[in-house]
Write a protein that holds these residues in place. Structure first.
Motif, mmCIF file in Angstrom:
data_model
loop_
_atom_site.group_PDB
_atom_site.id
_atom_site.type_symbol
_atom_site.label_atom_id
_atom_site.label_comp_id
_atom_site.label_asym_id
_atom_site.label_seq_id
_atom_site.Cartn_x
_atom_site.Cartn_y
_atom_site.Cartn_z
ATOM 1 N N GLY A 105 0.805 -1.219 0.000
ATOM 2 C CA GLY A 105 0.000 0.000 0.000
ATOM 3 C C GLY A 105 0.833 1.262 0.000
ATOM 4 O O GLY A 105 0.328 2.338 -0.339
ATOM 5 N N ASP A 106 2.089 1.157 0.396
ATOM 6 C CA ASP A 106 2.987 2.303 0.427
ATOM 7 C C ASP A 106 4.312 2.029 -0.285
ATOM 8 O O ASP A 106 4.809 2.875 -1.016
ATOM 9 C CB ASP A 106 3.291 2.709 1.881
ATOM 10 N N THR A 107 4.857 0.839 -0.070
ATOM 11 C CA THR A 107 6.190 0.507 -0.547
ATOM 12 C C THR A 107 6.141 -0.599 -1.592
ATOM 13 O O THR A 107 5.459 -1.612 -1.401
ATOM 14 C CB THR A 107 7.095 0.065 0.618
ATOM 15 N N LEU A 136 -7.157 -11.865 4.529
ATOM 16 C CA LEU A 136 -7.519 -11.973 3.123
ATOM 17 C C LEU A 136 -8.332 -10.757 2.680
ATOM 18 O O LEU A 136 -8.167 -10.258 1.559
ATOM 19 C CB LEU A 136 -8.333 -13.246 2.885
ATOM 20 N N LEU A 137 -9.199 -10.281 3.540
ATOM 21 C CA LEU A 137 -10.024 -9.113 3.197
ATOM 22 C C LEU A 137 -9.145 -7.895 2.939
ATOM 23 O O LEU A 137 -9.375 -7.144 1.980
ATOM 24 C CB LEU A 137 -11.023 -8.827 4.318
ATOM 25 N N GLN A 138 -8.147 -7.690 3.764
ATOM 26 C CA GLN A 138 -7.246 -6.552 3.564
ATOM 27 C C GLN A 138 -6.468 -6.689 2.258
ATOM 28 O O GLN A 138 -6.315 -5.714 1.521
ATOM 29 C CB GLN A 138 -6.289 -6.445 4.754
ATOM 30 N N ARG A 139 -5.988 -7.882 1.961
ATOM 31 C CA ARG A 139 -5.236 -8.103 0.724
ATOM 32 C C ARG A 139 -6.100 -7.815 -0.509
ATOM 33 O O ARG A 139 -5.656 -7.167 -1.462
ATOM 34 C CB ARG A 139 -4.729 -9.544 0.662
ATOM 35 N N ASP A 140 -7.332 -8.307 -0.502
ATOM 36 C CA ASP A 140 -8.184 -8.122 -1.674
ATOM 37 C C ASP A 140 -8.713 -6.697 -1.772
ATOM 38 O O ASP A 140 -8.943 -6.197 -2.875
ATOM 39 C CB ASP A 140 -9.328 -9.127 -1.658
ATOM 40 N N ALA A 141 -8.895 -6.023 -0.641
ATOM 41 C CA ALA A 141 -9.300 -4.620 -0.688
ATOM 42 C C ALA A 141 -8.180 -3.763 -1.269
ATOM 43 O O ALA A 141 -8.430 -2.845 -2.058
ATOM 44 C CB ALA A 141 -9.676 -4.131 0.709
ATOM 45 N N LEU A 142 -6.944 -4.051 -0.906
ATOM 46 C CA LEU A 142 -5.801 -3.324 -1.454
ATOM 47 C C LEU A 142 -5.700 -3.535 -2.959
ATOM 48 O O LEU A 142 -5.427 -2.596 -3.708
ATOM 49 C CB LEU A 142 -4.518 -3.806 -0.775
ATOM 50 N N ALA A 143 -5.942 -4.773 -3.397
ATOM 51 C CA ALA A 143 -5.795 -5.107 -4.815
ATOM 52 C C ALA A 143 -7.007 -4.733 -5.656
ATOM 53 O O ALA A 143 -6.944 -4.801 -6.888
ATOM 54 C CB ALA A 143 -5.499 -6.595 -4.965
ATOM 55 N N GLY A 144 -8.108 -4.362 -5.028
ATOM 56 C CA GLY A 144 -9.281 -3.957 -5.803
ATOM 57 C C GLY A 144 -10.107 -5.094 -6.327
ATOM 58 O O GLY A 144 -10.733 -4.965 -7.381
ATOM 59 N N ASN A 145 -10.145 -6.209 -5.604
ATOM 60 C CA ASN A 145 -10.902 -7.389 -6.049
ATOM 61 C C ASN A 145 -12.279 -7.399 -5.382
ATOM 62 O O ASN A 145 -12.448 -7.883 -4.262
ATOM 63 C CB ASN A 145 -10.111 -8.656 -5.718
ATOM 64 N N LEU A 146 -13.259 -6.876 -6.087
ATOM 65 C CA LEU A 146 -14.587 -6.663 -5.518
ATOM 66 C C LEU A 146 -15.285 -7.958 -5.127
ATOM 67 O O LEU A 146 -15.841 -8.061 -4.035
ATOM 68 C CB LEU A 146 -15.459 -5.881 -6.508
ATOM 69 N N LEU A 172 -7.541 0.765 3.193
ATOM 70 C CA LEU A 172 -6.716 0.367 2.054
ATOM 71 C C LEU A 172 -7.429 0.628 0.728
ATOM 72 O O LEU A 172 -6.815 1.084 -0.246
ATOM 73 C CB LEU A 172 -6.343 -1.109 2.179
ATOM 74 N N ALA A 173 -8.732 0.340 0.683
ATOM 75 C CA ALA A 173 -9.505 0.589 -0.533
ATOM 76 C C ALA A 173 -9.574 2.088 -0.835
ATOM 77 O O ALA A 173 -9.494 2.497 -2.003
ATOM 78 C CB ALA A 173 -10.907 0.010 -0.390
ATOM 79 N N ARG A 174 -9.723 2.884 0.206
ATOM 80 C CA ARG A 174 -9.745 4.337 0.001
ATOM 81 C C ARG A 174 -8.386 4.839 -0.493
ATOM 82 O O ARG A 174 -8.307 5.678 -1.394
ATOM 83 C CB ARG A 174 -10.104 5.035 1.310
ATOM 84 N N LYS A 175 -7.310 4.338 0.104
ATOM 85 C CA LYS A 175 -5.963 4.764 -0.266
ATOM 86 C C LYS A 175 -5.679 4.492 -1.740
ATOM 87 O O LYS A 175 -5.100 5.332 -2.438
ATOM 88 C CB LYS A 175 -4.928 4.043 0.602
ATOM 89 N N ARG A 197 -15.939 1.148 -5.708
ATOM 90 C CA ARG A 197 -16.992 0.159 -5.474
ATOM 91 C C ARG A 197 -16.738 -0.623 -4.193
ATOM 92 O O ARG A 197 -17.677 -0.946 -3.450
ATOM 93 C CB ARG A 197 -17.110 -0.773 -6.682
ATOM 94 N N ILE A 198 -15.475 -0.918 -3.908
ATOM 95 C CA ILE A 198 -15.142 -1.600 -2.660
ATOM 96 C C ILE A 198 -15.345 -0.659 -1.480
ATOM 97 O O ILE A 198 -15.864 -1.065 -0.432
ATOM 98 C CB ILE A 198 -13.697 -2.129 -2.701
ATOM 99 N N VAL A 199 -14.975 0.604 -1.639
ATOM 100 C CA VAL A 199 -15.215 1.594 -0.578
ATOM 101 C C VAL A 199 -16.708 1.663 -0.255
ATOM 102 O O VAL A 199 -17.109 1.639 0.909
ATOM 103 C CB VAL A 199 -14.694 2.982 -0.998
ATOM 104 N N ALA A 200 -17.547 1.740 -1.294
ATOM 105 C CA ALA A 200 -18.999 1.838 -1.078
ATOM 106 C C ALA A 200 -19.515 0.601 -0.356
ATOM 107 O O ALA A 200 -20.358 0.704 0.558
ATOM 108 C CB ALA A 200 -19.702 2.019 -2.413
ATOM 109 N N LEU A 201 -19.050 -0.571 -0.746
ATOM 110 C CA LEU A 201 -19.502 -1.812 -0.108
ATOM 111 C C LEU A 201 -19.095 -1.860 1.362
ATOM 112 O O LEU A 201 -19.903 -2.179 2.239
ATOM 113 C CB LEU A 201 -18.922 -3.015 -0.859
ATOM 114 N N LEU A 202 -17.837 -1.538 1.658
ATOM 115 C CA LEU A 202 -17.348 -1.616 3.044
ATOM 116 C C LEU A 202 -17.934 -0.516 3.921
ATOM 117 O O LEU A 202 -18.151 -0.732 5.114
ATOM 118 C CB LEU A 202 -15.828 -1.570 3.058
#
Length: 273
Positions: free
Chosen positions: A77-79, A219-229, A255-258, A263-268
């Protein structure tokens, strides 16, 4: 590799600076593709790499920076981290195979290939646009890749004809997910294709929704970072905690916001209200 040796070259041409800016803005699609590549049993990508500018030694006869590619990419998400692909020409302090880490804000480009077709490669497009047709043909033949037309950088493969599937069922037949900005390209096809199997897998083993990997991520954090809805939707459906924090104190929503996955932001966000 010390990060103080990794810089962005301020003396680059405006076109190269614009290319680097576009590469950083669209990096999320590169990482989304890699998130699925790392799940594949049979690799689907021929190459996946990120360009980094390394400051040369003071007093060197060479340029101020040397641009090189790294692969085996990881991202938190940063590096952006990876391994140097080639030996440098102007640096003695690093060599091919050395680990490299650089803030996302300092990468210069990214590219991946599928069946010889190049996606990304903004800086390469700038160089190819300045070449004659004969020079471009020689360049492309040397790489053995299809870079497409000059001035047209592909980000993801062209979408195939949309079919009725998990996402359309999730949002209803008449209420399709809304693309909230022009950079929000369609869902990755593997996200749709694997949804049914993932749904069954989480139903059979719901503990996966609460599992934490070796780096402390869910897993939720990983997929939110990657944009997997679709995976995010299924993980939440089967009990994943949207409020769980990774070691950096970030939730899946953070992470989704960053990364800019609306669409993931709206869902969460619905799960927090």
């Amino acid at each position: 590799m010390s990060e103080d040796k990794i810089v962005m070259y301020e003396g680059a041409s405006p076109a190269m600076q614009a290319a680097a800016e576009q590469a950083r803005k669209t990096f999320k699609y590169f990482w989304r593709e890699l998130s699925w590549e790392y799940r594949r049993i049979i690799p689907g990508l021929g190459l996946a790499a990120v360009k980094v500018a390394f400051a040369t030694d003071p007093g060197s006869e060479g340029p101020e920076v040397e641009h090189m590619w790294i692969n085996e990419i990881q991202f938190d998400g940063d590096t952006v981290s990876g391994v140097l692909l080639n030996n440098p020409q102007w640096l003695d302090s690093i060599s091919a195979g050395d680990p490299v880490s650089v803030p996302l804000a300092e990468i210069g480009d990214w590219m991946y290939t599928i069946n010889g077709k190049v996606y990304g490669g903004y800086s390469i497009d700038v160089m190819r646009s300045d070449m004659s047709k004969a020079e471009r043909d020689d360049h492309d033949q040397a790489w053995g890749l299809d870079f497409g037309k000059p001035g047209e950088v592909m980000i993801v493969p062209a979408a195939t004809q949309e079919k009725q599937g998990f996402l359309s069922g999730l949002f209803g037949k008449k209420e399709q997910p809304i693309i909230l900005n022009t950079a929000d390209l369609p869902e990755h096809p593997m996200s749709e294709n694997m949804a049914e199997k993932m749904d069954q897998g989480l139903r059979d083993e719901p503990t996966f929704t609460r599992s934490v990997d070796a780096d402390g991520w869910t897993l939720l954090q990983r997929d939110a970072l990657a944009g997997n809805l679709a995976p995010v939707s299924l993980l939440v459906k089967h009990g994943a905690d949207p409020g769980a924090l990774n070691p950096k104190g970030e939730s899946a929503l953070d992470l989704a916001r960053k990364m800019g996955w609306p669409r993931i932001v709206a869902l969460l966000e619905k799960k927090f209200h």
